[in-house]
Structures are given as structure tokens and as C-alpha cells.
Design a protein around this motif. Structure first.
Motif, short mmCIF file in Angstrom:
data_model
loop_
_atom_site.label_atom_id
_atom_site.label_comp_id
_atom_site.label_asym_id
_atom_site.label_seq_id
_atom_site.Cartn_x
_atom_site.Cartn_y
_atom_site.Cartn_z
N MET A 1 11.40 -9.10 2.40
CA MET A 1 10.46 -8.03 2.76
C MET A 1 9.10 -8.29 2.10
SD MET A 1 10.75 -4.06 2.09
CE MET A 1 10.25 -4.58 0.47
N ARG A 2 8.07 -7.80 2.76
CA ARG A 2 6.74 -8.17 2.30
C ARG A 2 5.95 -6.98 1.77
NH1 ARG A 2 6.04 -8.98 6.29
NH2 ARG A 2 3.95 -8.37 6.90
N GLY A 3 6.61 -5.87 1.58
CA GLY A 3 5.86 -4.73 1.03
C GLY A 3 5.16 -3.95 2.11
N THR A 4 5.09 -2.67 1.92
CA THR A 4 4.54 -1.85 2.99
C THR A 4 3.03 -2.01 3.12
OG1 THR A 4 3.98 0.14 1.76
CG2 THR A 4 6.29 -0.18 2.30
N SER A 5 2.35 -2.26 2.05
CA SER A 5 0.89 -2.39 2.14
C SER A 5 0.52 -3.56 3.05
CB SER A 5 0.29 -2.64 0.76
OG SER A 5 0.73 -1.65 -0.14
N SER A 6 1.14 -4.67 2.77
CA SER A 6 0.86 -5.85 3.58
C SER A 6 1.22 -5.59 5.03
CB SER A 6 1.66 -7.01 3.00
OG SER A 6 1.89 -7.97 3.97
N ARG A 7 2.32 -4.90 5.24
CA ARG A 7 2.73 -4.66 6.62
C ARG A 7 1.75 -3.74 7.33
NH1 ARG A 7 7.62 -2.43 5.98
NH2 ARG A 7 6.65 -0.39 6.25
N LEU A 8 1.23 -2.75 6.61
CA LEU A 8 0.25 -1.86 7.22
C LEU A 8 -0.98 -2.64 7.67
CD1 LEU A 8 0.24 1.47 5.21
CD2 LEU A 8 1.03 1.02 7.51
N LEU A 9 -1.41 -3.59 6.84
CA LEU A 9 -2.56 -4.41 7.23
C LEU A 9 -2.25 -5.23 8.47
CD1 LEU A 9 -4.05 -5.66 3.85
CD2 LEU A 9 -5.01 -4.04 5.48
N ASP A 10 -1.04 -5.78 8.50
CA ASP A 10 -0.65 -6.55 9.69
C ASP A 10 -0.67 -5.66 10.92
OD1 ASP A 10 -0.36 -8.75 8.15
OD2 ASP A 10 1.83 -8.73 8.09
N LEU A 11 -0.18 -4.44 10.74
CA LEU A 11 -0.16 -3.52 11.87
C LEU A 11 -1.58 -3.23 12.35
CD1 LEU A 11 1.27 -1.63 13.78
CD2 LEU A 11 1.40 0.08 11.97
N LEU A 12 -2.46 -2.97 11.41
CA LEU A 12 -3.86 -2.74 11.77
C LEU A 12 -4.42 -3.95 12.50
CD1 LEU A 12 -5.94 -1.00 8.98
CD2 LEU A 12 -5.87 -0.48 11.40
N SER A 13 -4.08 -5.11 11.99
CA SER A 13 -4.59 -6.34 12.61
C SER A 13 -4.10 -6.45 14.04
CB SER A 13 -4.14 -7.53 11.78
OG SER A 13 -4.43 -8.73 12.44
N LEU A 14 -2.82 -6.19 14.26
CA LEU A 14 -2.29 -6.25 15.62
C LEU A 14 -2.99 -5.24 16.51
CD1 LEU A 14 1.55 -6.63 14.91
CD2 LEU A 14 -0.02 -8.34 15.84
N LEU A 15 -3.16 -4.03 16.01
CA LEU A 15 -3.76 -2.98 16.82
C LEU A 15 -5.22 -3.31 17.15
CD1 LEU A 15 -2.30 0.24 15.16
CD2 LEU A 15 -1.78 -0.68 17.41
N MET B 1 -1.79 12.23 -5.43
CA MET B 1 -1.79 10.78 -5.28
C MET B 1 -1.96 10.42 -3.81
SD MET B 1 1.06 8.11 -6.28
CE MET B 1 1.76 8.67 -4.78
N ARG B 2 -2.53 9.26 -3.57
CA ARG B 2 -2.88 8.92 -2.20
C ARG B 2 -2.09 7.73 -1.66
NH1 ARG B 2 -6.54 7.95 -3.84
NH2 ARG B 2 -7.36 6.09 -2.86
N GLY B 3 -1.07 7.32 -2.39
CA GLY B 3 -0.28 6.20 -1.88
C GLY B 3 -0.89 4.87 -2.26
N THR B 4 -0.04 3.92 -2.48
CA THR B 4 -0.55 2.65 -2.99
C THR B 4 -1.30 1.87 -1.91
OG1 THR B 4 1.28 1.20 -2.42
CG2 THR B 4 1.56 2.59 -4.35
N SER B 5 -0.90 2.00 -0.66
CA SER B 5 -1.58 1.23 0.40
C SER B 5 -3.05 1.63 0.47
CB SER B 5 -0.93 1.51 1.74
OG SER B 5 0.46 1.29 1.66
N SER B 6 -3.25 2.92 0.52
CA SER B 6 -4.62 3.40 0.60
C SER B 6 -5.41 2.97 -0.63
CB SER B 6 -4.56 4.92 0.71
OG SER B 6 -5.73 5.49 0.22
N ARG B 7 -4.76 3.00 -1.78
CA ARG B 7 -5.48 2.63 -2.99
C ARG B 7 -5.83 1.14 -2.98
NH1 ARG B 7 -1.91 3.95 -6.85
NH2 ARG B 7 -1.29 1.76 -6.93
N LEU B 8 -4.93 0.32 -2.44
CA LEU B 8 -5.24 -1.11 -2.36
C LEU B 8 -6.46 -1.35 -1.47
CD1 LEU B 8 -1.86 -3.03 -2.13
CD2 LEU B 8 -3.52 -2.95 -3.98
N LEU B 9 -6.54 -0.62 -0.37
CA LEU B 9 -7.71 -0.77 0.50
C LEU B 9 -8.98 -0.34 -0.23
CD1 LEU B 9 -6.48 0.35 4.02
CD2 LEU B 9 -7.10 -1.93 3.22
N ASP B 10 -8.87 0.76 -0.98
CA ASP B 10 -10.04 1.20 -1.74
C ASP B 10 -10.45 0.14 -2.75
OD1 ASP B 10 -10.02 3.51 -0.35
OD2 ASP B 10 -9.20 4.76 -1.94
#
Lengths: 321, 321
Positions: free
Chosen positions: A1-15, B1-10
DNA sequence: GGATTGAGGACAGATCCTGACCTAAATCGC
DNA sequence: GCGATTTAGGTCAGGATCTGTCCTCAATCC
């Protein structure tokens, strides 16, 4: 697994890469279950990125324009296109955009992988300069200086002053100003212990020295005003007025940038008002209209046009008058 | 808290906005402990974004250029500058970049907030067209069509064919091709049930119809080759040869795009070879050289220059010869 | 050498995430 | 209108992850 943050970025990239995506395909690409895709979409929405969804066959997800800019996920070619586009925009394409273009360029170049940077540089040398009338500025110089301004880092360069003498300067850059189709650097000259204005097209080999400084306050505050004061009277501005023998609408269509200065006289003629500090460039713009024109003022422009006409007549093989 | 994904983007956004950041300040901005910042930095590194760090006083974090493009986090003005830059790049600034510029523009415009889109459109109308010699293409048309190509969505538009007759077309767009300073759309014309090539500067009011289609295979595969076949012989190409009365180095410096066609003759003259399919534009380029020239061929260009010289002479108030 | 700044291990508690399963609602094609 | 397809989202349990605190090291600057 690659972590949700990375996956969210991939999803954004696909979209961003395509408009419509069925949930099942996203699940496959991201290697997670459909449920997780739905949850990820929900997360993106919580982050403020509006993801539309349509039910039914031919439904799917779609990233819409929202109220804030999402992170842009670019592939390599797109990054290059943006860098090249910004370099030309930094010259003189649209009023008021230049300084922001340089700021964006600095941001982009900070993270641009080196092999892409080389490609941009190679392309840059082939650029058609839109400002072919005046001196051209190397966009690389602009980004070097703008980085210095942003990060409070000293910049060293060779400067050729108006009388032609060359000196080396060590400057605390304060801001980069675009005025009247020219770029100026406002900064604290460490050698002279005073504020100075430099024309960017007159400096060569700018480089960050690595020395950091604490920002000083510019007298007066406004860098653009500071430049205007320092160059007051240093160049002339020519205001041209001419009668164009063609309908305003036709000229506006053919030569969009002239549109703002056009006033219809009658069905077949219009008046053009335009100005520039470079006579040669002004003459070229008249030439580009491609129709019959009578120039009324200024006299310098009329003279310049005569010269140009004579030169082109000669180029065509006729003896100049 | 705003979640780690959002914080990474920030965090990425902060690291792109300035170069050096002390850890404590990042912790403050993100409202987390310093330990978490260190962990976030570690996460970014795992995602492939190279974050440098320096210990000691005046130490801190810094986002370096890596091997892949990180997501670009732009503020509104920067997004506008990029949109404007890409629009000009999509015209004809640098060989080979145009199609990628349009692709990037489509990606950007898909997510560009509407109030920013309005600002871009307002600025776009003020653009100085670098290709002022030929017909200009509205970048908006390009992105509409390119979106159709990307998303397999039909496009409808009015088309003015070479003989001036106007027809409405409903097309399955296949690709957008830039050839010889012109844009072409290759697509399946639903009315004619056949593949067609359209010049983008001849179509008006393109709009997505909302109808999706399944991609067809283009005969031959290569869209650029297809366009070349369809327009073969449709336009002339003029190859110009001229003697320029100035050193090659000086011309190359003043008019960078001419550099590739320059051959020194002696210290004070050089030969220029350049070509275009538009006589008027070719003549303007000669005029922009700003020095004495003798044009040897083609005869059409010599005639065009005579015409231009006469017109400019008249513009300057002299009777044409 | 002392002060400052980042590096990173350990730990406990809280939080979050995922996949599985299920039902509901919208939409399209027949 | 009906069935198929697709998204929406609730619930649950087990596991993984995250955070702040506390601590010790290492590098750097003055």
C-alpha cells in the motif's frame, strides 16, 4: 500500500488527465476497492475540490472548476510548455502580466527536474521574440534575479551603464519591475551603499552569490514608483495618430492588439491612436496593418516611416528616392 | 485537525512559495508539533519530492528539483499568468510546443475557477498577436476542440470553406495539429460520413454538443501526415533570399528568430534565407531587420515589398510613386 | 564550547483507514 | 415500464497509522 495521501494525489492526477472516469476504472488504476474510491472522492470534496458524479450507465466522476485552484499535476511535456509559455509572457505579451509570470516561473523552475530544465533552455534559444523592436531580455536572467528577490539572496552581475562602461555589481535585490516594455531591477548596491535601478537588458551573467541578507525598506515603498523616478526623462514616448483606410471592424479582426486604439470615422475609414517608446517598433506596427494609412503625428514617426519606405524600396531593387 | 493529506499539500505549497523554511515556522503555520513536521517531510521524501534540510542556526527545509514534477500549487495570479502564457505559446512561439501547450491549457482550464477564467478572457483580448501576419486563432477555440479530442465529445461549429460558403458541421474530433503556422482539426464529419480536415481559423462558434462517441481509427494513423496529405498543394511556400547590410552577429542578436537562416558574407554583410507561406508576413520580417537589405528572390516578395514601401511612403505623406 | 536546529527512536493512546456487505437512488436502453 | 448499471453511503471489525511527548545525537554557526 502506498498511503492515502499519495493515492489522493494520483486520483487528482487522473481526474485532471481526462474528464470522465467511471468509478470501477479508478478503483483498478489505484488498486483499491470501489468503496475506497468513493471515500477518496469524498475526501477530495472535503478538501474543496468539486468532484461531480453522475449515476447510471455512462456515469462516472468528473473534476469541475471550483472556487480555488487545485494542485496542478503536470506531465513532463506540459511542464515544459508552461515554462516556455511563461518565458514569453514574461517579456511583453499582455499588460500587467509580466511580473506575475516571472513569479510563477520562479516557482516552477525551483522544482523543475534538471533534464526538463535543459529542454526548456534548448527551446528557449529558438524563441521568436515578439518584442523584436527593442532589446531582448533573457528570461533566465529574470528568474535568477526574481529568485534573489524572493529568497533574500544577493546577486552579482556585470553591468554596462548607459555610457558603455562595464562594472561588476553585488546587489541585494529588492524587486523586479516591468515598465514600458523594459525590465528593471531595484536593489541595494553593496558596492555603492545605496539604492540603485538597473536595466535587466544591460546586465550580463547574473548569479546568486549564496549570501543572504535581511530585507531593507525601500524609500517610498513602491518599487514601480522608484523606477519611474530614476528613469524620469531617460526615454521619450511617442504618441501616434493615423487615419486607416479600412473599416475599424476589419482591422480589429486582423490585428487584435490594435483594437483598443481604433475609432471609426465612417464605413471605410477609422482613426488609430497608439504609442510606444520605440520608433522602429511603432513603424513596424503601422506596416503590419496591411492597408493604406495616413500618419498625422508625431513627425519623428513620419520620418521613420519615410526611412523604412526608402529602405524597403531599395530592398526591392529600386533606387531609393 | 484537517487530516494529514491536506496538511501535506499545505506543506508542499509553503515549500513552493519560499525557498527556505525553518522547521519551527512550518510547525506554527501547519499547527502541529515539530516532530510531526519532521515526519511530514519524511513522507514527502517517500513520495519522491526531494526536501533538503540544513542543520544549525540558519538551517531549515528547502524543496529542491527532483526527477519528477511535483504537484504545482499556484495562487490565483500565477494561474492566470500561466493561462495567458500558454495561450500565446499555443499560437506560434516555439517550434513543436504548440500542441502540448494546448493540452496543458485544457488541463488548466478544466479546473480554473470561473472568476479566474473571466480574468483570463479579459486579458486575452488585449494580447499582442505575435503572428500578426497571418490569420489569428482564438485560443478559446483551440481549448474547446482539444477538450473534445481528449474526452471523445462531439463538436459543432460553422465552417467557412475556401470559396467562402458557410456550412454547419458536426464532427467527432480526433486531433488538433499545428502545421506551418496554422491549426488544423482532423475529425470524422458526421454529416459527410467521412474524415475531414478543418482549418481552425476558418471555423466560428465551436461548441461541445455533449454527445459522446467511440474513437475511430484514423486511416494512416498519423494525424500530422493526414493533414499534410489533405492540404498538399493548397498553399504556396515562398523561399526568400536576401543580402543584409550588417554583420550576421548583430542581426542574430537583434532578431533572434532570424539567426538560423544567416550566413556571413563578409565583415559587414550576410545572406539571409527564410521562408513562409504568407508574403505579407515575410515582408514584415524583412522590415523588422532595421538595416539595409537587398532581396533577390522570390519576385512575389520583391513586388510585395514595393507595395509596402509605396504604402508606407504614402502613410508618411509623400505621394506614392 | 555553547547555542541552535534538524534526525530520529520509543511509546501510548487516539484516530483513521480499508474491505466486505448491504440497501437506496438515479439514470439509460430496450 | 423494467432491468441493468452506476454512484451513495451506512455499518462493522480488524488492522494500520498518526500524533505528541520525551529523549539522545549530530551538524553547524558564532
Amino acid at each position: 500500500m502506498r498511503g492515502t495521501s499519495s493515492r489522493l494525489l494520483d486520483l487528482l492526477s487522473l481526474l485532471q488527465a481526462r474528464r470522465d472516469w467511471p468509478g470501477a476504472e479508478l478503483a483498478g488504476r489505484l488498486e483499491v476497492s470501489g468503496r475506497t474510491v468513493r471515500r477518496d472522492v469524498e475526501r477530495l470534496r472535503e478538501l474543496g475540490y468539486p468532484v461531480e458524479s453522475l449515476t447510471g450507465p455512462a456515469g462516472g466522476y468528473r473534476l469541475r472548476a471550483g472556487t480555488a485552484m487545485p494542485p496542478l499535476l503536470l506531465d513532463e511535456d506540459e511542464a515544459i510548455a508552461i515554462a516556455v509559455g511563461l518565458r514569453t509572457a514574461a517579456r511583453a505579451s499582455v499588460a500587467g502580466i509580466e511580473e506575475t509570470a516571472v513569479r510563477a516561473l520562479v516557482k516552477l523552475e525551483q522544482v523543475l527536474p534538471s533534464h526538463l530544465r535543459r529542454r526548456v533552455a534548448a527551446l528557449g534559444s529558438a524563441t521568436i521574440a515578439p518584442a523584436a523592436g527593442g532589446p531582448t531580455v533573457d528570461p533566465q536572467h529574470l528568474t535568477t534575479i526574481a529568485s534573489g528577490c524572493r529568497d533574500s539572496e544577493c546577486v552579482r552581475f556585470d553591468y554596462r551603464s548607459r555610457d558603455g562602461t562595464g562594472t561588476q555589481r553585488d546587489v541585494e535585490p529588492h524587486s523586479l519591475v516591468n515598465l514600458g516594455r523594459r525590465w528593471y531591477l531595484v536593489g541595494w548596491d553593496r558596492g555603492r551603499d545605496d539604492w540603485r535601478t538597473f536595466r535587466v537588458d544591460r546586465l550580463t551573467r547574473p548569479a546568486a552569490t549564496g549570501v543572504r541578507f535581511t530585507a531593507r525598506e525601500l524609500p517610498g515603498g513602491d518599487p514601480a514608483a522608484f523606477v519611474e523616478r530614476s528613469i524620469a526623462g531617460a526615454w521619450n514616448r511617442y504618441e501616434a495618430r493615423a487615419t486607416v483606410h479600412a473599416p475599424a471592424s476589419e482591422i480589429a479582426k486582423r490585428v487584435p492588439h490594435a483594437a483598443s486604439g481604433l475609432e471609426p470615422i465612417d464605413d471605410r475609414r477609422c482613426e488609430l491612436r497608439t504609442s510606444d517608446d520605440d520608433l522602429g517598433w511603432l513603424a513596424i506596427r503601422i506596416a503590419m496593418l496591411g492597408v493604406d494609412v495616413e500618419v498625422h503625428e508625431p513627425p519623428e514617426l513620419i520620418e521613420e516611416l519615410s526611412r523604412l519606405a526608402a529602405r524597403l524600396g531599395a530592398a526591392a531593387g529600386r533606387p531609393p528616392r
